[in-house]
Write a protein that holds these residues in place. Structure first.
Motif, PDB file in Angstrom:
ATOM      1  N   LYS A 176     -16.063  34.583 -52.200  1.00  0.00           N
ATOM      2  CA  LYS A 176     -15.136  33.584 -52.738  1.00  0.00           C
ATOM      3  C   LYS A 176     -14.221  34.260 -53.749  1.00  0.00           C
ATOM      4  N   THR A 178     -10.622  33.049 -56.335  1.00  0.00           N
ATOM      5  CA  THR A 178      -9.519  32.143 -56.660  1.00  0.00           C
ATOM      6  C   THR A 178      -9.027  32.443 -58.060  1.00  0.00           C
ATOM      7  N   TYR A 182     -10.378  25.541 -61.096  1.00  0.00           N
ATOM      8  CA  TYR A 182     -10.586  24.100 -61.196  1.00  0.00           C
ATOM      9  C   TYR A 182      -9.723  23.268 -60.247  1.00  0.00           C
ATOM     10  N   THR A 183      -8.857  23.937 -59.485  1.00  0.00           N
ATOM     11  CA  THR A 183      -8.136  23.235 -58.420  1.00  0.00           C
ATOM     12  C   THR A 183      -8.526  23.803 -57.057  1.00  0.00           C
ATOM     13  N   SER A 184      -9.568  24.634 -57.031  1.00  0.00           N
ATOM     14  CA  SER A 184      -9.961  25.298 -55.787  1.00  0.00           C
ATOM     15  C   SER A 184     -11.087  24.539 -55.089  1.00  0.00           C
ATOM     16  N   GLU A 185     -11.376  24.959 -53.879  1.00  0.00           N
ATOM     17  CA  GLU A 185     -12.456  24.359 -53.087  1.00  0.00           C
ATOM     18  C   GLU A 185     -13.832  24.811 -53.568  1.00  0.00           C
ATOM     19  N   PHE A 186     -13.880  25.813 -54.440  1.00  0.00           N
ATOM     20  CA  PHE A 186     -15.158  26.387 -54.857  1.00  0.00           C
ATOM     21  C   PHE A 186     -15.784  25.684 -56.052  1.00  0.00           C
ATOM     22  N   TYR A 187     -15.036  24.829 -56.695  1.00  0.00           N
ATOM     23  CA  TYR A 187     -15.517  24.129 -57.896  1.00  0.00           C
ATOM     24  C   TYR A 187     -16.768  23.314 -57.559  1.00  0.00           C
ATOM     25  N   ASP A 188     -17.879  23.601 -58.241  1.00  0.00           N
ATOM     26  CA  ASP A 188     -19.135  22.907 -57.947  1.00  0.00           C
ATOM     27  C   ASP A 188     -19.929  22.694 -59.235  1.00  0.00           C
ATOM     28  N   LYS A 192     -18.758  24.347 -62.868  1.00  0.00           N
ATOM     29  CA  LYS A 192     -18.183  23.434 -63.865  1.00  0.00           C
ATOM     30  C   LYS A 192     -18.819  23.611 -65.245  1.00  0.00           C
TER      31      LYS A 192
END
Length: 216
Positions: A176, A178, A182-188, A192
């Protein structure tokens, strides 16, 4: 040294979850069995500061063990104090120079590494101090399990770009990446988690970079 720092240094000497310098070496290869007293995966947070990631991950994942590593005892004190007060038994801290890390862990002992907002060491003359410098990656390889993941989270665009470059140059596996977490698909749930400094950076509207990769 101020009185508060002296108090914290004195306190961490009494914490069962903190190991310092030479004290940690007898646990090389035995962290899970002898300190945590289980066979669960072991995860490191390097340059952990106050240990905010290690503490929060330990709470979120009781089925894993977490070790925060830093040299500054007055910073480690905060995470260790929380671990003692809240009886977080899958959490420990190691106060050492990260350059010496190979002396404290054995082959295939560690399942994952987190590097959260380290000093970016931006000067070219300090490249070897960057925690994603190839020399450090070679050290990590001596104790990481095959396929183990290394996570870097940083506000520093230069360190992020440098790490991406080294991952590509060395032919490592990138899972991964980016430059706007915080605007990516990886935010979990894990990503966070915010450190003290990250909250400051976000208030300044700085972007947060993230890369996850494995050594080959």
């Amino acid at each position: 040294m101020g009185k508060d720092k002296l108090r914290k240094f004195a306190e961490i000497d009494t914490f069962h979850n903190v190991y310092q310098m030479e004290e940690g070496k007898p646990l090389q290869g035995k962290w899970a069995a002898e300190h945590f007293k289980n066979n669960n995966p072991v995860v490191l947070e390097l340059a952990c500061g106050k240990g905010e990631y290690a503490v929060n991950m330990a709470k979120a994942f009781p089925e894993k063990n977490f070790i925060g590593i830093d040299l500054k005892g007055n910073r480690i004190w905060r995470g260790a104090r929380t671990g003692v007060d809240e009886q977080i038994e899958n959490l420990a801290f190691l106060r050492i120079q990260i350059e010496d890390i190979v002396d404290y862990f054995d082959q295939d002992e560690i399942d994952e590494i987190w590097i959260t907002f380290p000093d970016p060491q931006p000067q070219d003359s300090r490249e070897k101090k960057r925690l994603t410098f190839p020399g450090f990656l070679a050290k990590y390889k001596t104790f990481l399990k095959p396929g183990a993941k290394i996570n870097l989270k940083t506000d520093n665009d230069g360190l992020y770009a440098y790490t991406v470059e080294k991952v590509e140059e060395l032919g490592l596996v990138c899972h991964k990446k980016t430059d706007h977490l915080y605007t990516s698909e990886f935010y979990d749930e894990v990503l966070k988690i915010k450190t003290h400094y990250e909250r400051i950076y976000l208030k300044q509207d700085k972007n947060i970079n993230y890369i996850q990769f494995s050594l080959v």
